[in-house]
Design a protein around this motif. Structure first.
Motif, PDB file in Angstrom:
ATOM      1  N   GLU A  25      49.146  35.968  44.846  1.00  8.76           N
ATOM      2  CA  GLU A  25      48.530  35.677  43.795  1.00  8.76           C
ATOM      3  C   GLU A  25      48.815  34.079  43.421  1.00  8.76           C
ATOM      4  N   ASP A  28      46.280  32.293  45.224  1.00 10.14           N
ATOM      5  CA  ASP A  28      44.849  32.519  44.913  1.00 10.14           C
ATOM      6  C   ASP A  28      44.727  31.832  43.649  1.00 10.14           C
ATOM      7  N   PHE A  32      41.830  28.545  43.803  1.00  8.94           N
ATOM      8  CA  PHE A  32      40.664  29.159  42.866  1.00  8.94           C
ATOM      9  C   PHE A  32      39.499  28.085  42.916  1.00  8.94           C
ATOM     10  N   SER A  39      40.313  37.325  41.335  1.00  9.13           N
ATOM     11  CA  SER A  39      40.828  38.561  41.818  1.00  9.13           C
ATOM     12  C   SER A  39      41.479  39.460  40.861  1.00  9.13           C
TER      13      SER A  39
END
Length: 143
Positions: A25, A28, A32, A39
Motif C-alpha cells: 500500500e 502504491d 501513483f 487502489s
C-alpha cells in the motif's frame, strides 16, 4: 511437542502477510501515476486468496531441503548466518539469502545487530507440524 496450534501458526503468518500488504500500500501510494485509479480495499475473497497463496508459499519455503535444515537447526537454538553457512557448507552470502527466503514468509526473524537468526512463532509451528506428521507416518508416538 503435542501443543501444535494451527490457528496460532496461521496468525503468525498473518502478521507477516499484513506487513507485506502495508508495504505494498505504501508503494502504491508512492508510485501513483496520474490517470491511474487509486487502489481500493480488497474484498474478503481476495484477502482469503492472498492468505492461501501466502501459506502455501511458506510451506513450500519450509519444505525446501535447505530451508528445512535451517528451520530444524533454529528449532534447537538461535544462531548466526556465519554459523549456518558453516553447517550448510556454503558461502555466508548463500546462507544469508536462504535465511532471507524464510524471513520473507515469516518463519524466521533476523536481528541485524549480532546477526542473530531465530524462528518466529509461525516457524516453530511449521517445524512442529512437520515433525508431528513425520512421527505419525513412522507410526511413532510424538514425545
Amino acid at each position: 511437542m503435542s501443543g501444535f496450534d494451527p490457528e496460532l501458526t496461521g496468525k503468525g503468518l498473518g502478521v507477516r502477510l499484513a506487513a507485506l500488504r502495508t508495504a505494498l500500500e505504501r508503494y502504491d501510494g508512492f508510485a501513483f501515476r496520474p490517470g491511474q485509479a487509486e487502489s481500493t480495499a480488497p474484498d474478503d475473497s481476495a484477502v482469503a486468496d492472498a492468505a492461501l497463496a501466502f501459506v502455501v508459499r511458506a510451506l513450500r519455503t519450509a519444505c525446501d531441503p535447505v530451508g528445512w535444515r535451517i528451520l530444524a537447526r533454529l528449532a534447537a537454538e538461535t544462531t548466526t548466518t556465519a554459523e549456518l553457512a558453516a553447517e550448510l557448507s556454503s558461502p555466508r552470502i548463500v546462507a544469508w539469502e536462504q535465511v532471507n527466503d524464510l524471513v520473507q514468509v515469516g518463519l524466521v526473524s533476523r536481528e541485524l545487530d549480532g546477526d542473530q537468526v531465530r524462528l518466529t512463532e509461525a516457524g516453530h509451528g511449521i517445524v512442529e507440524l512437520v515433525e508431528l506428521m513425520a512421527w505419525a507416518a513412522a507410526g511413532v508416538v510424538a514425545p
